[in-house]
Design a protein around this motif. Structure first.
Motif, PDB file in Angstrom:
ATOM      1  N   ASN A 142      -6.611  -7.092  -2.984  1.00  0.00           N
ATOM      2  CA  ASN A 142      -7.337  -6.938  -4.254  1.00  0.00           C
ATOM      3  C   ASN A 142      -7.868  -5.518  -4.463  1.00  0.00           C
ATOM      4  N   HIS A 143      -8.442  -4.938  -3.404  1.00  0.00           N
ATOM      5  CA  HIS A 143      -9.063  -3.612  -3.551  1.00  0.00           C
ATOM      6  C   HIS A 143      -8.699  -2.727  -2.365  1.00  0.00           C
ATOM      7  N   LYS A 144      -8.189  -1.528  -2.685  1.00  0.00           N
ATOM      8  CA  LYS A 144      -7.848  -0.569  -1.630  1.00  0.00           C
ATOM      9  C   LYS A 144      -8.806   0.612  -1.764  1.00  0.00           C
TER      10      LYS A 144
ATOM     11  N   ASN B 127       0.829  -7.286  10.470  1.00  0.00           N
ATOM     12  CA  ASN B 127       0.595  -8.643   9.983  1.00  0.00           C
ATOM     13  C   ASN B 127      -0.832  -8.759   9.416  1.00  0.00           C
ATOM     14  N   TRP B 128      -1.054  -8.114   8.270  1.00  0.00           N
ATOM     15  CA  TRP B 128      -2.401  -8.098   7.660  1.00  0.00           C
ATOM     16  C   TRP B 128      -2.740  -9.433   6.989  1.00  0.00           C
ATOM     17  N   GLY B 129      -1.738 -10.031   6.344  1.00  0.00           N
ATOM     18  CA  GLY B 129      -2.035 -11.200   5.507  1.00  0.00           C
ATOM     19  C   GLY B 129      -2.738 -10.763   4.232  1.00  0.00           C
ATOM     20  N   PRO B 130      -3.052 -11.708   3.326  1.00  0.00           N
ATOM     21  CA  PRO B 130      -3.738 -11.357   2.078  1.00  0.00           C
ATOM     22  C   PRO B 130      -5.158 -10.842   2.371  1.00  0.00           C
ATOM     23  N   LEU B 131      -5.590  -9.825   1.632  1.00  0.00           N
ATOM     24  CA  LEU B 131      -6.915  -9.222   1.854  1.00  0.00           C
ATOM     25  C   LEU B 131      -7.677  -9.062   0.539  1.00  0.00           C
ATOM     26  N   ASP B 132      -9.001  -9.198   0.621  1.00  0.00           N
ATOM     27  CA  ASP B 132      -9.843  -8.806  -0.516  1.00  0.00           C
ATOM     28  C   ASP B 132      -9.986  -7.287  -0.541  1.00  0.00           C
ATOM     29  N   PHE B 133     -10.145  -6.697   0.659  1.00  0.00           N
ATOM     30  CA  PHE B 133     -10.338  -5.249   0.768  1.00  0.00           C
ATOM     31  C   PHE B 133      -9.461  -4.669   1.871  1.00  0.00           C
ATOM     32  N   LEU B 134      -8.844  -3.523   1.594  1.00  0.00           N
ATOM     33  CA  LEU B 134      -8.247  -2.680   2.632  1.00  0.00           C
ATOM     34  C   LEU B 134      -9.052  -1.384   2.639  1.00  0.00           C
ATOM     35  N   ILE B 135      -9.785  -1.145   3.729  1.00  0.00           N
ATOM     36  CA  ILE B 135     -10.587   0.081   3.869  1.00  0.00           C
ATOM     37  C   ILE B 135      -9.788   1.038   4.757  1.00  0.00           C
ATOM     38  N   ILE B 136      -9.487   2.225   4.228  1.00  0.00           N
ATOM     39  CA  ILE B 136      -8.672   3.197   4.970  1.00  0.00           C
ATOM     40  C   ILE B 136      -9.537   4.402   5.329  1.00  0.00           C
ATOM     41  N   ASP B 137      -9.650   4.666   6.627  1.00  0.00           N
ATOM     42  CA  ASP B 137     -10.428   5.818   7.108  1.00  0.00           C
ATOM     43  C   ASP B 137      -9.469   6.965   7.361  1.00  0.00           C
ATOM     44  N   SER B 138      -9.614   8.053   6.590  1.00  0.00           N
ATOM     45  CA  SER B 138      -8.688   9.182   6.750  1.00  0.00           C
ATOM     46  C   SER B 138      -9.417  10.361   7.388  1.00  0.00           C
ATOM     47  N   PRO B 139      -8.694  11.319   7.957  1.00  0.00           N
ATOM     48  CA  PRO B 139      -9.363  12.483   8.535  1.00  0.00           C
ATOM     49  C   PRO B 139      -9.983  13.341   7.444  1.00  0.00           C
TER      50      PRO B 139
ATOM     51  N   GLU C  14      16.816   2.382   4.398  1.00  0.00           N
ATOM     52  CA  GLU C  14      15.686   2.022   5.270  1.00  0.00           C
ATOM     53  C   GLU C  14      14.363   2.321   4.570  1.00  0.00           C
ATOM     54  N   LEU C  15      14.333   3.488   3.905  1.00  0.00           N
ATOM     55  CA  LEU C  15      13.121   3.899   3.185  1.00  0.00           C
ATOM     56  C   LEU C  15      12.812   2.924   2.048  1.00  0.00           C
ATOM     57  N   GLN C  16      13.844   2.520   1.328  1.00  0.00           N
ATOM     58  CA  GLN C  16      13.656   1.571   0.221  1.00  0.00           C
ATOM     59  C   GLN C  16      13.187   0.209   0.744  1.00  0.00           C
ATOM     60  N   ALA C  17      13.756  -0.194   1.875  1.00  0.00           N
ATOM     61  CA  ALA C  17      13.346  -1.477   2.473  1.00  0.00           C
ATOM     62  C   ALA C  17      11.878  -1.405   2.892  1.00  0.00           C
ATOM     63  N   GLN C  18      11.478  -0.256   3.453  1.00  0.00           N
ATOM     64  CA  GLN C  18      10.081  -0.084   3.861  1.00  0.00           C
ATOM     65  C   GLN C  18       9.163  -0.055   2.634  1.00  0.00           C
ATOM     66  N   ASP C  19       9.613   0.642   1.574  1.00  0.00           N
ATOM     67  CA  ASP C  19       8.845   0.655   0.315  1.00  0.00           C
ATOM     68  C   ASP C  19       8.588  -0.768  -0.169  1.00  0.00           C
ATOM     69  N   GLN C  20       9.623  -1.597  -0.089  1.00  0.00           N
ATOM     70  CA  GLN C  20       9.514  -2.982  -0.552  1.00  0.00           C
ATOM     71  C   GLN C  20       8.475  -3.747   0.262  1.00  0.00           C
ATOM     72  N   LYS C  21       8.496  -3.540   1.603  1.00  0.00           N
ATOM     73  CA  LYS C  21       7.532  -4.219   2.472  1.00  0.00           C
ATOM     74  C   LYS C  21       6.101  -3.764   2.167  1.00  0.00           C
ATOM     75  N   ILE C  22       5.953  -2.445   1.932  1.00  0.00           N
ATOM     76  CA  ILE C  22       4.624  -1.902   1.606  1.00  0.00           C
ATOM     77  C   ILE C  22       4.122  -2.508   0.293  1.00  0.00           C
ATOM     78  N   ASN C  23       5.011  -2.541  -0.709  1.00  0.00           N
ATOM     79  CA  ASN C  23       4.616  -3.092  -2.015  1.00  0.00           C
ATOM     80  C   ASN C  23       4.268  -4.576  -1.921  1.00  0.00           C
ATOM     81  N   ASN C  24       5.049  -5.312  -1.131  1.00  0.00           N
ATOM     82  CA  ASN C  24       4.760  -6.744  -0.950  1.00  0.00           C
ATOM     83  C   ASN C  24       3.356  -6.944  -0.369  1.00  0.00           C
ATOM     84  N   PHE C  25       3.020  -6.109   0.624  1.00  0.00           N
ATOM     85  CA  PHE C  25       1.688  -6.203   1.238  1.00  0.00           C
ATOM     86  C   PHE C  25       0.594  -5.831   0.229  1.00  0.00           C
ATOM     87  N   LEU C  26       0.774  -4.678  -0.458  1.00  0.00           N
ATOM     88  CA  LEU C  26      -0.271  -4.178  -1.352  1.00  0.00           C
ATOM     89  C   LEU C  26      -0.539  -5.118  -2.527  1.00  0.00           C
ATOM     90  N   GLN C  27       0.474  -5.879  -2.931  1.00  0.00           N
ATOM     91  CA  GLN C  27       0.274  -6.842  -4.023  1.00  0.00           C
ATOM     92  C   GLN C  27      -0.693  -7.956  -3.616  1.00  0.00           C
TER      93      GLN C  27
END
Length: 284
Positions: free
Chosen positions: A25-27, A131-143, A9-22
């Protein structure tokens, strides 16, 4: 048997995360050493201003204990919908999609009493199952600080870069230095430092008063040989706008110009290819 299935399950989730992050363009991880420095306000407005310039932007709030992005954008109380097994982000405008933990709560004021593993799990889910779709930027607000959330982002989001928010006082700058050391330890490049609450704009006369002094963020950036992206003042109109769910781009104050300058500085630090693509496609 259970262990093997959980690994799959973890590997499948890793794959989904990697597919999205590819397809991003900029995180950018927006972080701060301490709370109360206006980090969420800056993260939100970075995302809004970039989206106004034609970039496709995702804004992800991973501050699970104090999520404020929904409130700043007027999304409080709206539930996130799920279609099939995908969470649908809020569409703030044509170019900006937003996800906050608040969208999963029955009541916006419910506290989240979660330990580390659960927080790590929800951050991974927001990267894998939205369902993010392709992005130019992913802005992550962390605590604030250097705990589970920024560490999870550092370990999960490949090629992530940090923008560090501070205020001018020495106690805030001491915490910024910890954020800088954190980024070095996890090999996360720092795009730059922003000094927020740098002076107070008087609502009556419009003059600037350095109530917290100013320039500390710029000096810290220089000490560590890091880019200084700009300053934002304490501006009562920003507070009013945030309270009613409006971003700085709706204002007519100097703060809007300052924010635009910061966005331009940020774009200047990124590969020119991105900006060039926008011009080629008729963006601004």
């Amino acid at each position: 048997m259970g262990c093997s299935s959980s690994n799959q399950e973890l590997q499948a989730q890793d794959q989904k995360i990697n597919n999205f992050l590819q397809n991003v363009n900029h995180k950018i991880l927006v972080m701060s050493g301490k709370g109360g420095v206006g980090k969420s306000t800056v993260a939100t407005n970075l995302a809004v201003f970039l989206s106004n310039q034609g970039y496709k932007v995702g804004l992800l709030d991973v501050d699970v204990h104090g999520p404020s992005i929904a409130g700043l954008l007027g999304l409080t109380g709206l539930r996130l919908n799920t279609i099939g097994n995908q969470i649908q982000p809020y569409h703030y405008n044509d170019n900006l999609k937003v996800v906050s933990i608040q969208g999963l709560l029955d009541q916006p004021d419910d506290p989240l009493i979660w330990r580390g593993p659960v927080k790590i799990g929800i951050i991974r889910q927001f990267l894998a199952d939205v369902n993010w779709g392709p992005l130019d930027f992913l802005i992550i607000d962390s605590p604030p600080g250097t705990g589970d959330e920024p560490l999870t982002v550092a370990q999960t989001v490949t090629d992530c870069q940090a923008v560090i928010i501070t205020t001018p006082q020495e106690i805030a700058l001491a915490d910024v230095r910890k954020s800088i050391q954190f980024c070095k330890k996890v090999n996360m490049p720092i795009l730059g430092i922003i000094e927020n609450m740098s002076g107070f704009v008087c609502p009556s006369c419009g003059n600037m008063h350095a109530i917290f002094k100013s320039g500390g963020g710029e000096k810290t950036a220089a000490d560590y040989n890091l880019p200084f992206l700009g300053q934002l003042p304490i501006d009562p109109s920003v507070v009013t706008a945030g309270d009613v769910g409006q971003s700085i781009d709706t204002l007519t104050s100097h703060t809007k110009e300052n924010m635009q300058h910061i966005v331009e500085q940020l774009l200047h630090k990124l590969p020119s290819k991105l900006v060039q693509q926008k011009h080629d496609c008729g963006g601004h």
